[in-house]
Scaffold this motif. Sequence first.
Motif, PDB file in Angstrom:
ATOM      1  N   PHE A  49       0.833  -1.199   0.000  1.00  0.00           N
ATOM      2  CA  PHE A  49       0.000   0.000   0.000  1.00  0.00           C
ATOM      3  C   PHE A  49       0.860   1.239   0.000  1.00  0.00           C
ATOM      4  O   PHE A  49       0.649   2.180  -0.756  1.00  0.00           O
ATOM      5  CB  PHE A  49      -0.896  -0.045   1.240  1.00  0.00           C
ATOM      6  CG  PHE A  49      -1.882   1.076   1.334  1.00  0.00           C
ATOM      7  CD1 PHE A  49      -1.471   2.353   1.682  1.00  0.00           C
ATOM      8  CD2 PHE A  49      -3.212   0.852   1.091  1.00  0.00           C
ATOM      9  CE1 PHE A  49      -2.382   3.384   1.776  1.00  0.00           C
ATOM     10  CE2 PHE A  49      -4.134   1.878   1.195  1.00  0.00           C
ATOM     11  CZ  PHE A  49      -3.717   3.143   1.534  1.00  0.00           C
ATOM     12  N   GLU A  50       1.863   1.218   0.856  1.00  0.00           N
ATOM     13  CA  GLU A  50       2.678   2.411   1.054  1.00  0.00           C
ATOM     14  C   GLU A  50       3.343   2.816  -0.256  1.00  0.00           C
ATOM     15  O   GLU A  50       3.323   3.987  -0.630  1.00  0.00           O
ATOM     16  CB  GLU A  50       3.719   2.127   2.145  1.00  0.00           C
ATOM     17  CG  GLU A  50       4.343   3.352   2.746  1.00  0.00           C
ATOM     18  CD  GLU A  50       5.530   3.837   1.936  1.00  0.00           C
ATOM     19  OE1 GLU A  50       6.212   2.964   1.350  1.00  0.00           O
ATOM     20  OE2 GLU A  50       5.759   5.040   1.874  1.00  0.00           O
ATOM     21  N   LEU A  52       2.410   2.174  -3.315  1.00  0.00           N
ATOM     22  CA  LEU A  52       1.446   2.702  -4.279  1.00  0.00           C
ATOM     23  C   LEU A  52       0.981   4.088  -3.877  1.00  0.00           C
ATOM     24  O   LEU A  52       0.871   4.989  -4.703  1.00  0.00           O
ATOM     25  CB  LEU A  52       0.249   1.748  -4.378  1.00  0.00           C
ATOM     26  CG  LEU A  52       0.633   0.361  -4.832  1.00  0.00           C
ATOM     27  CD1 LEU A  52      -0.552  -0.564  -4.714  1.00  0.00           C
ATOM     28  CD2 LEU A  52       1.129   0.404  -6.261  1.00  0.00           C
ATOM     29  N   TYR A  53       0.696   4.240  -2.568  1.00  0.00           N
ATOM     30  CA  TYR A  53       0.246   5.533  -2.098  1.00  0.00           C
ATOM     31  C   TYR A  53       1.299   6.581  -2.361  1.00  0.00           C
ATOM     32  O   TYR A  53       1.021   7.691  -2.816  1.00  0.00           O
ATOM     33  CB  TYR A  53      -0.071   5.440  -0.593  1.00  0.00           C
ATOM     34  CG  TYR A  53      -0.551   6.724   0.016  1.00  0.00           C
ATOM     35  CD1 TYR A  53       0.331   7.576   0.672  1.00  0.00           C
ATOM     36  CD2 TYR A  53      -1.889   7.093  -0.063  1.00  0.00           C
ATOM     37  CE1 TYR A  53      -0.116   8.764   1.223  1.00  0.00           C
ATOM     38  CE2 TYR A  53      -2.338   8.279   0.493  1.00  0.00           C
ATOM     39  CZ  TYR A  53      -1.449   9.102   1.134  1.00  0.00           C
ATOM     40  OH  TYR A  53      -1.886  10.274   1.699  1.00  0.00           O
ATOM     41  N   ARG A  54       2.573   6.196  -2.099  1.00  0.00           N
ATOM     42  CA  ARG A  54       3.655   7.147  -2.287  1.00  0.00           C
ATOM     43  C   ARG A  54       3.782   7.532  -3.755  1.00  0.00           C
ATOM     44  O   ARG A  54       4.001   8.686  -4.092  1.00  0.00           O
ATOM     45  CB  ARG A  54       4.968   6.540  -1.790  1.00  0.00           C
ATOM     46  CG  ARG A  54       6.124   7.502  -1.823  1.00  0.00           C
ATOM     47  CD  ARG A  54       7.304   6.967  -1.041  1.00  0.00           C
ATOM     48  NE  ARG A  54       7.281   5.531  -0.921  1.00  0.00           N
ATOM     49  CZ  ARG A  54       8.005   4.701  -1.659  1.00  0.00           C
ATOM     50  NH1 ARG A  54       8.796   5.179  -2.590  1.00  0.00           N
ATOM     51  NH2 ARG A  54       7.906   3.398  -1.481  1.00  0.00           N
ATOM     52  N   TYR A  57       1.025   9.822  -4.612  1.00  0.00           N
ATOM     53  CA  TYR A  57       1.340  11.084  -3.952  1.00  0.00           C
ATOM     54  C   TYR A  57       2.348  11.885  -4.759  1.00  0.00           C
ATOM     55  O   TYR A  57       2.167  13.076  -5.029  1.00  0.00           O
ATOM     56  CB  TYR A  57       1.875  10.759  -2.557  1.00  0.00           C
ATOM     57  CG  TYR A  57       2.389  11.916  -1.753  1.00  0.00           C
ATOM     58  CD1 TYR A  57       3.754  12.188  -1.678  1.00  0.00           C
ATOM     59  CD2 TYR A  57       1.525  12.723  -1.032  1.00  0.00           C
ATOM     60  CE1 TYR A  57       4.233  13.234  -0.913  1.00  0.00           C
ATOM     61  CE2 TYR A  57       2.005  13.769  -0.258  1.00  0.00           C
ATOM     62  CZ  TYR A  57       3.356  14.017  -0.196  1.00  0.00           C
ATOM     63  OH  TYR A  57       3.831  15.034   0.562  1.00  0.00           O
ATOM     64  N   ASN A  58       3.426  11.187  -5.182  1.00  0.00           N
ATOM     65  CA  ASN A  58       4.452  11.905  -5.930  1.00  0.00           C
ATOM     66  C   ASN A  58       3.939  12.410  -7.263  1.00  0.00           C
ATOM     67  O   ASN A  58       4.270  13.507  -7.694  1.00  0.00           O
ATOM     68  CB  ASN A  58       5.679  10.995  -6.147  1.00  0.00           C
ATOM     69  CG  ASN A  58       6.514  10.894  -4.893  1.00  0.00           C
ATOM     70  OD1 ASN A  58       6.534  11.832  -4.093  1.00  0.00           O
ATOM     71  ND2 ASN A  58       7.194   9.778  -4.694  1.00  0.00           N
ATOM     72  N   LEU A  61       1.905  15.438  -6.562  1.00  0.00           N
ATOM     73  CA  LEU A  61       2.749  16.508  -6.045  1.00  0.00           C
ATOM     74  C   LEU A  61       3.523  17.185  -7.168  1.00  0.00           C
ATOM     75  O   LEU A  61       3.710  18.398  -7.169  1.00  0.00           O
ATOM     76  CB  LEU A  61       3.730  15.908  -5.023  1.00  0.00           C
ATOM     77  CG  LEU A  61       4.321  16.880  -4.012  1.00  0.00           C
ATOM     78  CD1 LEU A  61       3.222  17.467  -3.173  1.00  0.00           C
ATOM     79  CD2 LEU A  61       5.300  16.130  -3.119  1.00  0.00           C
ATOM     80  N   ASP A 115      -8.429   4.183  -1.679  1.00  0.00           N
ATOM     81  CA  ASP A 115      -7.495   4.352  -0.562  1.00  0.00           C
ATOM     82  C   ASP A 115      -6.100   4.691  -1.061  1.00  0.00           C
ATOM     83  O   ASP A 115      -5.425   5.549  -0.505  1.00  0.00           O
ATOM     84  CB  ASP A 115      -7.451   3.072   0.274  1.00  0.00           C
ATOM     85  CG  ASP A 115      -8.685   2.934   1.149  1.00  0.00           C
ATOM     86  OD1 ASP A 115      -8.962   1.830   1.622  1.00  0.00           O
ATOM     87  OD2 ASP A 115      -9.375   3.959   1.348  1.00  0.00           O
ATOM     88  N   ILE A 116      -5.662   4.008  -2.124  1.00  0.00           N
ATOM     89  CA  ILE A 116      -4.314   4.315  -2.622  1.00  0.00           C
ATOM     90  C   ILE A 116      -4.272   5.725  -3.167  1.00  0.00           C
ATOM     91  O   ILE A 116      -3.288   6.428  -3.024  1.00  0.00           O
ATOM     92  CB  ILE A 116      -3.890   3.392  -3.783  1.00  0.00           C
ATOM     93  CG1 ILE A 116      -4.270   1.954  -3.581  1.00  0.00           C
ATOM     94  CG2 ILE A 116      -2.412   3.456  -3.980  1.00  0.00           C
ATOM     95  CD1 ILE A 116      -3.907   1.152  -4.789  1.00  0.00           C
ATOM     96  N   MET A 118      -5.894   8.282  -2.305  1.00  0.00           N
ATOM     97  CA  MET A 118      -6.495   9.236  -1.380  1.00  0.00           C
ATOM     98  C   MET A 118      -5.935  10.630  -1.542  1.00  0.00           C
ATOM     99  O   MET A 118      -6.656  11.622  -1.462  1.00  0.00           O
ATOM    100  CB  MET A 118      -6.275   8.724   0.051  1.00  0.00           C
ATOM    101  CG  MET A 118      -6.873   9.593   1.099  1.00  0.00           C
ATOM    102  SD  MET A 118      -8.654   9.582   1.089  1.00  0.00           S
ATOM    103  CE  MET A 118      -8.984   8.015   1.795  1.00  0.00           C
ATOM    104  N   TYR A 119      -4.621  10.722  -1.801  1.00  0.00           N
ATOM    105  CA  TYR A 119      -4.032  12.061  -1.896  1.00  0.00           C
ATOM    106  C   TYR A 119      -4.622  12.825  -3.074  1.00  0.00           C
ATOM    107  O   TYR A 119      -4.900  14.009  -2.993  1.00  0.00           O
ATOM    108  CB  TYR A 119      -2.511  11.963  -2.020  1.00  0.00           C
ATOM    109  CG  TYR A 119      -1.833  13.312  -1.880  1.00  0.00           C
ATOM    110  CD1 TYR A 119      -1.289  13.957  -2.973  1.00  0.00           C
ATOM    111  CD2 TYR A 119      -1.781  13.948  -0.636  1.00  0.00           C
ATOM    112  CE1 TYR A 119      -0.701  15.199  -2.837  1.00  0.00           C
ATOM    113  CE2 TYR A 119      -1.199  15.188  -0.505  1.00  0.00           C
ATOM    114  CZ  TYR A 119      -0.645  15.804  -1.603  1.00  0.00           C
ATOM    115  OH  TYR A 119      -0.066  17.036  -1.472  1.00  0.00           O
ATOM    116  N   ARG A 122      -7.967  14.059  -2.295  1.00  0.00           N
ATOM    117  CA  ARG A 122      -7.978  15.166  -1.342  1.00  0.00           C
ATOM    118  C   ARG A 122      -7.581  16.487  -1.953  1.00  0.00           C
ATOM    119  O   ARG A 122      -8.077  17.533  -1.554  1.00  0.00           O
ATOM    120  CB  ARG A 122      -6.994  14.860  -0.214  1.00  0.00           C
ATOM    121  CG  ARG A 122      -7.642  14.432   1.066  1.00  0.00           C
ATOM    122  CD  ARG A 122      -6.698  14.562   2.228  1.00  0.00           C
ATOM    123  NE  ARG A 122      -5.473  13.826   2.097  1.00  0.00           N
ATOM    124  CZ  ARG A 122      -4.284  14.297   2.471  1.00  0.00           C
ATOM    125  NH1 ARG A 122      -4.174  15.496   2.979  1.00  0.00           N
ATOM    126  NH2 ARG A 122      -3.213  13.555   2.325  1.00  0.00           N
TER     127      ARG A 122
END
Lengths: 369, 98
Positions: A49-50, A52-54, A57-58, A61, A115-116, A118-119, A122
């Motif tokens: 998860f981390e 994929l989320y990262r 996120y990147n 960003l 969930d992945i 989410m950023y 948001r």
Amino acid sequence: MSNQKKRNFHIEAFKHRVVVDPKYAEKIWSILEHAIHEIYNHNASGLSFEELYRNAYNMVLHKFGEKLYSGLVTTMTAHLKEISKSIEAAQGGLFLEELNRKWNDHNKALQMIRDILMYMDRTYIPNTHKTPVHELGLNLWRDNVIHSSKIQSRLLSMLLELIHRERTGEVIDRGLMRNIIKMLMDIGSSVYQEDFEKPFLEVSAEFYRRESQKFIECCDTGDYLKKAEIRLNEEIERVTHFLDVKSEVNITNVVEKEMIANHMMRLIHMENYGLVNMFLDDKYEDLERMYNLFRRVPNGLSITRDVMTSHLREIGKQLVTDAEKLKDPVEFVQRLLDEKDKYDNIINQAFCNDKTFQNALNSSFEYLT
Amino acid sequence: MKKEETVKLISAEGMEFVIDKEAAMLSQTIRNMLTSPGGFAETEHGEVTFPEISALILEKICQYFYWNLQYSRGKETEFHIEPELTLELMMAANYLHT
């Protein structure tokens, strides 16, 4: 000393700059695309998860949110098209089960994907006023599966057929029905109404029109009313079990209109079995049933009241003419009081002590005296 | 601390921090990670690796979690942040949605 610290501080900030070129975005996107494939293939346990989320996120960003979002739409659409093919291929009764299973799969996958990402949900989405991931998933499901030409009509006809079978006495899989109906409601109440409720009400009206015609030919008022009451309760129970609660009002209106309102006059004035006969034969149960059913339709009770009033006046006239023959005032008064008692009881027990009926009764007797 | 109630956070250098789940859930990101229906690797093993967060920052973040819990229970103290950590801390907080 403090100067050096400040310089260190600045250098560290630069360290966080990652290379921002399209190849980087491509690489990240392919990682995420692969992950979405794995999720749809029930293979998520190997994923982190981390990571994929990262990655998501990147991407956001570094201003590649657009690419992420459109990539998501494309990938999901492709998966949903495949899913809808497999649902179309299902035979006969398995169609609904397959649809239900794929819907559950899709929901689970959607939640994981949301969930992945989410950023993005948001930050990127509120900024660009795009549809959030969860809603997007539902819309894509609706467009590619529910509204796909082969599935839409088949779904509706299967649902209506099952309901028809239940009405003719068969037992159907209510749990499955509930899940499918809930799916329609989740996608959007307009989908539920347009794709299901409207045709459902039309078909139901047709069904009850035919049924009431059949019954009225062969039954007397008492029996007909019994059957109507059973059907009405059946429909209400069906709604509580697997339809949207808001449908209850609509379907009961249909039943009331087709079975009661359309045949009201015939029921009341039926030879030997109508309202007047019920009064004369003290059919309390039938009267109570008639009251409860007729109060549901417009003018139901006022017509009943009118018939009762004219009937009372008839009785009164008869009594008066009889009394003249008998020439016995005590007898006359006694019989008048007996009649009043009887109708007081009827109103009390069968008509729920309805004040309007009580008033009608009183005014009829005043008219007599 | 019971095994089931804790989660392990691992920094970039490999330093491991074992904290209560309740504290870690203050981060929306971590909360999603642990409650996602998927069966991702993290939920299986109860540990999360952050290859982009250094040990120093991660330690500060864990301290923040506990300070926040204490603060909400009424113990109102100050949370001191060294100025040179602020940028990295903020970026990590943004990432973790805390």
